[in-house]
Design a protein around this motif. Structure first.
Motif, PDB file in Angstrom:
ATOM      1  N   GLN A  75       3.252   0.389   2.957  1.00 50.55           N
ATOM      2  CA  GLN A  75       3.491  -0.494   3.794  1.00 50.55           C
ATOM      3  C   GLN A  75       3.016  -2.080   3.437  1.00 50.55           C
ATOM      4  O   GLN A  75       2.645  -1.915   1.794  1.00 50.55           O
ATOM      5  N   ASP A  90       6.680  -4.452   9.533  1.00 49.65           N
ATOM      6  CA  ASP A  90       5.315  -3.448   7.900  1.00 49.65           C
ATOM      7  C   ASP A  90       5.400  -2.947   7.164  1.00 49.65           C
ATOM      8  O   ASP A  90       4.568  -2.203   6.703  1.00 49.65           O
ATOM      9  N   SER A  91       6.521  -2.523   7.369  1.00 45.63           N
ATOM     10  CA  SER A  91       7.108  -0.838   6.236  1.00 45.63           C
ATOM     11  C   SER A  91       8.187  -1.546   5.277  1.00 45.63           C
ATOM     12  O   SER A  91       8.905  -2.576   5.811  1.00 45.63           O
ATOM     13  N   GLU A 101       2.241  -6.242   3.171  1.00 47.20           N
ATOM     14  CA  GLU A 101       1.064  -7.150   4.745  1.00 47.20           C
ATOM     15  C   GLU A 101       1.161  -8.015   3.925  1.00 47.20           C
ATOM     16  O   GLU A 101       0.789  -8.135   2.376  1.00 47.20           O
ATOM     17  N   THR A 128      -3.618  -0.169  -4.022  1.00 45.01           N
ATOM     18  CA  THR A 128      -2.913  -0.648  -2.542  1.00 45.01           C
ATOM     19  C   THR A 128      -2.708  -2.297  -3.841  1.00 45.01           C
ATOM     20  O   THR A 128      -3.467  -2.625  -4.806  1.00 45.01           O
ATOM     21  N   HIS A 178      -1.991  -5.639  -4.794  1.00 48.13           N
ATOM     22  CA  HIS A 178      -1.991  -7.243  -4.045  1.00 48.13           C
ATOM     23  C   HIS A 178      -1.178  -8.328  -5.219  1.00 48.13           C
ATOM     24  O   HIS A 178      -1.370  -8.806  -6.025  1.00 48.13           O
ATOM     25  N   THR A 209      -0.675 -11.905   3.552  1.00 50.13           N
ATOM     26  CA  THR A 209      -1.906 -12.921   4.799  1.00 50.13           C
ATOM     27  C   THR A 209      -1.726 -14.051   4.160  1.00 50.13           C
ATOM     28  O   THR A 209      -2.062 -14.487   3.141  1.00 50.13           O
ATOM     29  N   ARG A 219       0.778  -1.007  -0.306  1.00 46.73           N
ATOM     30  CA  ARG A 219       0.380  -0.063   0.233  1.00 46.73           C
ATOM     31  C   ARG A 219       0.995   0.644   0.038  1.00 46.73           C
ATOM     32  O   ARG A 219       1.870   1.388   1.080  1.00 46.73           O
ATOM     33  N   GLN A 223       9.894 -12.063   3.242  1.00 46.42           N
ATOM     34  CA  GLN A 223      10.051 -11.973   4.979  1.00 46.42           C
ATOM     35  C   GLN A 223      11.495 -11.389   5.352  1.00 46.42           C
ATOM     36  O   GLN A 223      11.850 -11.282   6.323  1.00 46.42           O
TER      37      GLN A 223
END
Length: 619
Positions: free
Chosen positions: A430, A404-405, A432, A337, A339, A434, A327, A398
């Protein structure tokens, strides 16, 4: 051109276009031709298409049978009925011919209406064929019972969501829809059509549908305010929707090694309840299972007319892959954002490890992208790098970005075909992750295909009703249907081509609808159409003298230009719709990667540990 090339490269599609689209026009003009011969009128030309002659022949009576340049319909040139030679594409005749005998009012009406009559006869012939072989349908399409009421409605691909209008308005699963806006409905397709063509409005001008439903033996009148859902991004088409789906109970799929199969469920069983509460579709069954947790359930079914109860222990399943969202704030203060989903280099039979090699594909873009961007990311682009980190697995993301930034001044690098696209990310970007959502599953499918055998008269009546609904909605300023949403030759040809590659029975269904459309539209009292000829003949009969020929030619010419302009206008939107649907098909292919290729990916759940992930799985 790539969007259109399949139409011209598929022989079956071309053959279907010629036989059914061109054939429907031929049948219409054949009706005029035979009626004119019967009434002993002079016939100059029989043309498929308008404008200059491409090829053809003349018979012994001097009738020029031709195919003309513009494939926008056809005509039979009858100088006693109307002098349209210059408009239709006729050549000037040398010398003067003897005056033609006057024709009667009956001649004009019979010849004008004959085209529509032949289209109806052709429609009845094809409908009789469908009656015998059966037309494809589903259990859900043939019911008026609501199976699921969605809690929310997605209006577009930008993430615009509103509370589900049906839920807000008080509709419930199990409600039987009797009528919408006073129109009786007989199946779920009629429910959808009545909503789309509706013209109800609230006092402040918002769309409104009046539902009459039966619930537990009681008749209820409910007012629902539909949302306008974007169905084609390129053409901008929006239609009224309220967030409901039809009831379906029949088990049509069972997967090996799953709870449903192991418990003794069989194909064609009807699932009626779960833990004593009625269930009306796979979606209401799913929601009830999630509310129940992972405890065993009691499934009420009907088999060969006999009620039964089956005890089933759901399995713990991951149906969707882990996704990553980025995002960021773009120019002009707009936020978007992006995805991404993983496409693994080889299929896995279990939840894949985070380090499993994978390519990350853009599958959704939320928000509005500024037009000032050097490039416009699109669905299907590949995520290559974030900053200096090459993206080759979930683990690479990861490890490089444990929080998360993202670091300031990061660049998002995408690959679109052979082009590398770089987007500067804002400092507050950001990231994220999921994880794969886990849910209870049984391992079954519901609501498969069936065949229906409607008699020809019923088929034709339904298509007449559908056509009149669309025309009425088109003329009603309170509806959300406009001329741009109609289909011209391009759109009609594309539907034939599509159905030819899906199920030939759908080609026949559409051909029946097309011929009923041609019959009704041509009888409208509009100059240049058959109904216009009848209108002129009726006015002349009432005034007891023929209308001036120059007046008729001027009116006909004006309406021909108007008609051709409308065909071009509709054709532009047909082309945009075609491109939008093509893009949507590509998006669907990308989204199919969101689900694991294995039909079922599951492990048993236990009351002691109902939500523990696979130890080798993702966090």
């Amino acid at each position: 051109m790539d969007n259109f090339s399949p139409l011209f490269s598929n022989f079956k599609g071309i053959l279907v276009l010629i036989l059914f689209f061109g054939g429907s026009i031929f049948i219409h003009e054949l009706g005029h031709y035979l009626a004119a011969k019967w009434r002993k009128l002079k016939i100059e030309r029989f043309s498929i298409g308008f404008g200059p002659r491409l090829f053809g022949w003349k018979n012994k009576d001097g009738v020029d049978f031709r195919v003309s340049l513009l494939p926008l319909g056809g005509y039979v040139a009858l100088p006693q009925l109307a002098d349209m030679g210059r408009i239709e594409g006729g050549e000037e005749e040398e010398g003067k011919e003897a005056p033609l005998r006057p024709i009667t009012y009956a001649d004009k009406v019979i010849v004008s209406v004959a085209g529509a009559v032949f289209n109806v006869i052709f429609a009845l012939f094809m409908a009789t064929l469908l009656w015998q072989i059966g037309q494809p349908s589903t259990e859900g399409q043939q019911t008026t019972t609501i199976g699921y009421v969605s809690p929310e409605l997605h209006l577009d691909d930008k993430g615009t969501v509103i509370p589900g209008p049906a839920k807000v308005g008080g509709l419930l699963p199990g409600d039987i829809v009797l009528a919408i806006d006073g129109q009786e409905v007989r199946n779920f397709m009629e429910i959808q059509h009545a909503m789309v063509t509706g013209s109800g409005r609230t006092k402040d001008g918002q769309p409104l549908c009046a539902f009459k439903v039966e619930r537990a033996g009681n008749i209820l009148d409910l007012e629902i305010q539909p949302g306008l859902v974007l169905i084609n991004k390129t053409s901008g088409d929006r239609i009224r929707q309220i967030g409901i789906s039809p009831a379906s109970h029949i088990v049509t799929k069972l997967y090996e090694g799953t709870p449903a199969k192991d418990a003794g469920l069989e194909l064609d069983d009807r699932i009626l309840s779960i833990n004593g509460s009625p269930t009306y579709s796979i979606y209401t069954l799913r929601d009830a299972m999630e509310e129940n947790g992972y405890k065993p359930i009691s499934l009420g079914i009907e088999r060969n007319g006999q009620p039964m109860e089956l005890a089933i222990h759901p399995m713990h399943a991951a149906e969707r892959k882990t996704t990553v969202a980025i995002r960021t704030q773009l120019a002009q203060g707009k936020t978007a954002t992006f995805h991404f989903l993983p496409k693994y280099t080889k299929e896995h039979t279990e939840l894949p490890l985070p380090e499993a090699p994978s390519t990350w594909i853009l599958f959704q873009i939320e928000g509005d992208l500024p037009a000032s961007l050097d490039f416009q990311p699109k669905i299907g682009d590949t995520l290559r790098q974030i900053g200096t980190t090459h993206i080759a697995s979930l683990q690479s993301i990861q490890q490089a970005f444990p929080g998360d930034s993202l670091p300031p001044d990061s660049v998002l690098s995408l690959q679109s075909g052979d082009t590398i696209l770089n987007l500067n990310l804002s400092p507050d970007t950001q990231l994220e992750v999921t994880p794969s959502p886990m849910r209870p599953i049984l391992g079954l499918g519901m609501g498969g295909e069936t065949r229906i055998h409607l008699n020809p008269i019923t088929q034709v009546q339904r298509h007449i009703r559908t056509t009149i609904q669309v025309l009425t909605s088109l003329l009603n300023t309170h509806s959300d249907i406009s001329v741009k949403q109609l289909s011209g030759p391009i759109g009609i040809g594309r539907v034939f081509h599509k159905y030819a590659n899906v199920d030939f029975r759908l080609v026949i269904v559409f051909a029946v609808l097309l011929n009923i459309n041609l019959a009704i539209l041509n009888l409208l009292p509009i100059p240049v159409l058959d109904g216009g000829h009848i209108l002129f003949a009726t006015i002349a009969k009432l005034r007891k003298s023929p209308l001036p020929i120059n007046f008729i030619v001027r009116i006909q010419t004006a309406f021909v230009l108007l008609l051709f302009s409308m065909i071009i206008y509709v054709g532009v939107y047909d082309s945009l719709r075609w491109k939008g649907d093509h893009d949507e098909e590509n998006t669907y292919k990308v989204l199919s990667e969101l689900r694991f290729k294995n039909t079922i990916l599951a492990k048993p759940a236990t009351p002691e540990n109902p939500s523990s992930p696979d130890p080798k799985g993702q966090p």
